[in-house]
Design a protein around this motif. Structure first.
Motif, PDB file in Angstrom:
ATOM      1  N   CYS A   1      20.879  18.958   6.136  1.00  0.00           N
ATOM      2  CA  CYS A   1      20.140  20.111   6.632  1.00  0.00           C
ATOM      3  C   CYS A   1      20.852  20.753   7.827  1.00  0.00           C
ATOM      4  O   CYS A   1      21.833  20.229   8.350  1.00  0.00           O
ATOM      5  CB  CYS A   1      18.728  19.691   7.019  1.00  0.00           C
ATOM      6  SG  CYS A   1      18.659  18.560   8.423  1.00  0.00           S
ATOM      7  N   GLN A   2      20.318  21.871   8.262  1.00  0.00           N
ATOM      8  CA  GLN A   2      20.927  22.617   9.363  1.00  0.00           C
ATOM      9  C   GLN A   2      20.921  21.843  10.677  1.00  0.00           C
ATOM     10  O   GLN A   2      21.894  21.852  11.417  1.00  0.00           O
ATOM     11  CB  GLN A   2      20.210  23.954   9.546  1.00  0.00           C
ATOM     12  CG  GLN A   2      20.852  24.827  10.602  1.00  0.00           C
ATOM     13  CD  GLN A   2      20.209  26.203  10.687  1.00  0.00           C
ATOM     14  OE1 GLN A   2      19.236  26.490  10.009  1.00  0.00           O
ATOM     15  NE2 GLN A   2      20.759  27.048  11.529  1.00  0.00           N
TER      16      GLN A   2
ATOM     17  N   THR B   1      15.231  23.400   6.234  1.00  0.00           N
ATOM     18  CA  THR B   1      16.259  23.590   5.213  1.00  0.00           C
ATOM     19  C   THR B   1      15.809  23.072   3.851  1.00  0.00           C
ATOM     20  O   THR B   1      15.461  21.903   3.728  1.00  0.00           O
ATOM     21  CB  THR B   1      17.560  22.869   5.616  1.00  0.00           C
ATOM     22  OG1 THR B   1      18.011  23.373   6.865  1.00  0.00           O
ATOM     23  CG2 THR B   1      18.646  23.058   4.559  1.00  0.00           C
ATOM     24  N   PRO B   2      15.841  23.930   2.809  1.00  0.00           N
ATOM     25  CA  PRO B   2      15.588  23.436   1.455  1.00  0.00           C
ATOM     26  C   PRO B   2      16.826  22.703   0.943  1.00  0.00           C
ATOM     27  O   PRO B   2      17.947  23.199   1.072  1.00  0.00           O
ATOM     28  CB  PRO B   2      15.316  24.707   0.643  1.00  0.00           C
ATOM     29  CG  PRO B   2      15.834  25.840   1.448  1.00  0.00           C
ATOM     30  CD  PRO B   2      16.015  25.371   2.855  1.00  0.00           C
ATOM     31  N   LEU B   3      16.642  21.507   0.397  1.00  0.00           N
ATOM     32  CA  LEU B   3      17.780  20.675  -0.008  1.00  0.00           C
ATOM     33  C   LEU B   3      17.884  20.463  -1.513  1.00  0.00           C
ATOM     34  O   LEU B   3      18.906  19.952  -1.975  1.00  0.00           O
ATOM     35  CB  LEU B   3      17.693  19.315   0.694  1.00  0.00           C
ATOM     36  CG  LEU B   3      17.798  19.391   2.211  1.00  0.00           C
ATOM     37  CD1 LEU B   3      17.373  18.077   2.840  1.00  0.00           C
ATOM     38  CD2 LEU B   3      19.196  19.775   2.626  1.00  0.00           C
TER      39      LEU B   3
ATOM     40  N   VAL C   1      23.554  24.087  -3.185  1.00  0.00           N
ATOM     41  CA  VAL C   1      25.000  24.166  -2.933  1.00  0.00           C
ATOM     42  C   VAL C   1      25.275  24.410  -1.456  1.00  0.00           C
ATOM     43  O   VAL C   1      26.173  23.812  -0.871  1.00  0.00           O
ATOM     44  CB  VAL C   1      25.641  25.258  -3.823  1.00  0.00           C
ATOM     45  CG1 VAL C   1      27.064  25.570  -3.375  1.00  0.00           C
ATOM     46  CG2 VAL C   1      25.628  24.823  -5.282  1.00  0.00           C
ATOM     47  N   GLY C   2      24.473  25.256  -0.820  1.00  0.00           N
ATOM     48  CA  GLY C   2      24.680  25.570   0.587  1.00  0.00           C
ATOM     49  C   GLY C   2      24.454  24.409   1.530  1.00  0.00           C
ATOM     50  O   GLY C   2      24.893  24.444   2.680  1.00  0.00           O
ATOM     51  N   SER C   3      23.790  23.348   1.070  1.00  0.00           N
ATOM     52  CA  SER C   3      23.553  22.192   1.952  1.00  0.00           C
ATOM     53  C   SER C   3      24.738  21.222   1.968  1.00  0.00           C
ATOM     54  O   SER C   3      24.776  20.317   2.807  1.00  0.00           O
ATOM     55  CB  SER C   3      22.270  21.454   1.551  1.00  0.00           C
ATOM     56  OG  SER C   3      22.403  20.783   0.313  1.00  0.00           O
ATOM     57  N   PHE C   4      25.704  21.394   1.068  1.00  0.00           N
ATOM     58  CA  PHE C   4      26.905  20.554   1.116  1.00  0.00           C
ATOM     59  C   PHE C   4      27.744  20.943   2.334  1.00  0.00           C
ATOM     60  O   PHE C   4      27.808  22.115   2.704  1.00  0.00           O
ATOM     61  CB  PHE C   4      27.748  20.737  -0.154  1.00  0.00           C
ATOM     62  CG  PHE C   4      27.247  19.958  -1.334  1.00  0.00           C
ATOM     63  CD1 PHE C   4      27.701  18.666  -1.577  1.00  0.00           C
ATOM     64  CD2 PHE C   4      26.328  20.515  -2.206  1.00  0.00           C
ATOM     65  CE1 PHE C   4      27.238  17.940  -2.668  1.00  0.00           C
ATOM     66  CE2 PHE C   4      25.858  19.799  -3.299  1.00  0.00           C
ATOM     67  CZ  PHE C   4      26.312  18.504  -3.524  1.00  0.00           C
ATOM     68  N   ASP C   5      28.390  19.961   2.948  1.00  0.00           N
ATOM     69  CA  ASP C   5      29.248  20.243   4.100  1.00  0.00           C
ATOM     70  C   ASP C   5      30.420  21.138   3.716  1.00  0.00           C
ATOM     71  O   ASP C   5      30.873  21.943   4.526  1.00  0.00           O
ATOM     72  CB  ASP C   5      29.779  18.939   4.714  1.00  0.00           C
ATOM     73  CG  ASP C   5      28.676  18.110   5.344  1.00  0.00           C
ATOM     74  OD1 ASP C   5      27.648  18.681   5.758  1.00  0.00           O
ATOM     75  OD2 ASP C   5      28.848  16.878   5.420  1.00  0.00           O
ATOM     76  N   ASP C   6      30.925  20.986   2.498  1.00  0.00           N
ATOM     77  CA  ASP C   6      32.033  21.799   2.008  1.00  0.00           C
ATOM     78  C   ASP C   6      31.676  22.327   0.619  1.00  0.00           C
ATOM     79  O   ASP C   6      32.115  21.783  -0.392  1.00  0.00           O
ATOM     80  CB  ASP C   6      33.319  20.961   1.962  1.00  0.00           C
ATOM     81  CG  ASP C   6      34.545  21.782   1.645  1.00  0.00           C
ATOM     82  OD1 ASP C   6      34.486  23.025   1.732  1.00  0.00           O
ATOM     83  OD2 ASP C   6      35.573  21.182   1.290  1.00  0.00           O
TER      84      ASP C   6
END
Length: 147
Positions: free
Chosen positions: A8-9, A76-78, A93-98
């Motif tokens: 999460c953020q 944060t939605p995970l 996808v946006g919660s992945f570090d890369d």
């Protein structure tokens, strides 16, 4: 197989997942639109046995058939998972570090697709650091721009 991390953020919820391909998808269903506040959400489908929650998320039962991991501290939605007979978890996808390796391979729930938001290649583009108002706020608050 590649091990990838995310969370999460605020950093309270963390996970690692074994990833075997770059395939991801865009979900346009109304429940995902409401759950994320977006016109669609990008997901990476991961077998449940290949996902380890390093620090546990909160779960919200979003319908009679599914629940969603999220962080109750930062919101944060995970992801998304079915309640019964589930073998996979869809991670945002946006919660992945890369997240940059993933590529969309399909659209799902196209009955709710907002066509105008799909092809945006001709819209003007601006980098975050080109917005003087926002850049100044970041510099005043913490002396640097965010990653």
């Amino acid at each position: 197989m590649t091990s990838m991390t995310g969370g999460c953020q605020c950093g309270r919820v963390r996970y690692s997942a074994e990833i075997d391909d770059d395939d991801a998808y865009l979900c346009h269903c109304r429940m995902c639109q409401r759950a994320t506040g977006g016109v669609s959400i990008a997901y990476k489908n991961v077998p449940e046995e290949k996902l380890t929650w390093e620090s546990a998320p909160d779960w919200y039962q979003s319908s009679p058939i599914a629940h969603r991991p999220f962080c109750s501290q930062c919101g944060t939605p995970l992801g998304f998972a079915f309640l019964k007979d589930n073998q996979n978890v869809d991670l945002t996808v946006g919660s992945f570090d890369d997240p940059y390796r993933f590529k969309p391979t399909q659209h799902y729930a196209v009955e709710s697709l907002h066509e105008a938001w799909i092809d945006t290649r001709d819209l003007p583009r601006m980098r975050s650091d080109e917005n003087d108002n926002v850049s100044k706020r970041w510099m005043d608050a913490c002396g640097k721009l965010p990653d």
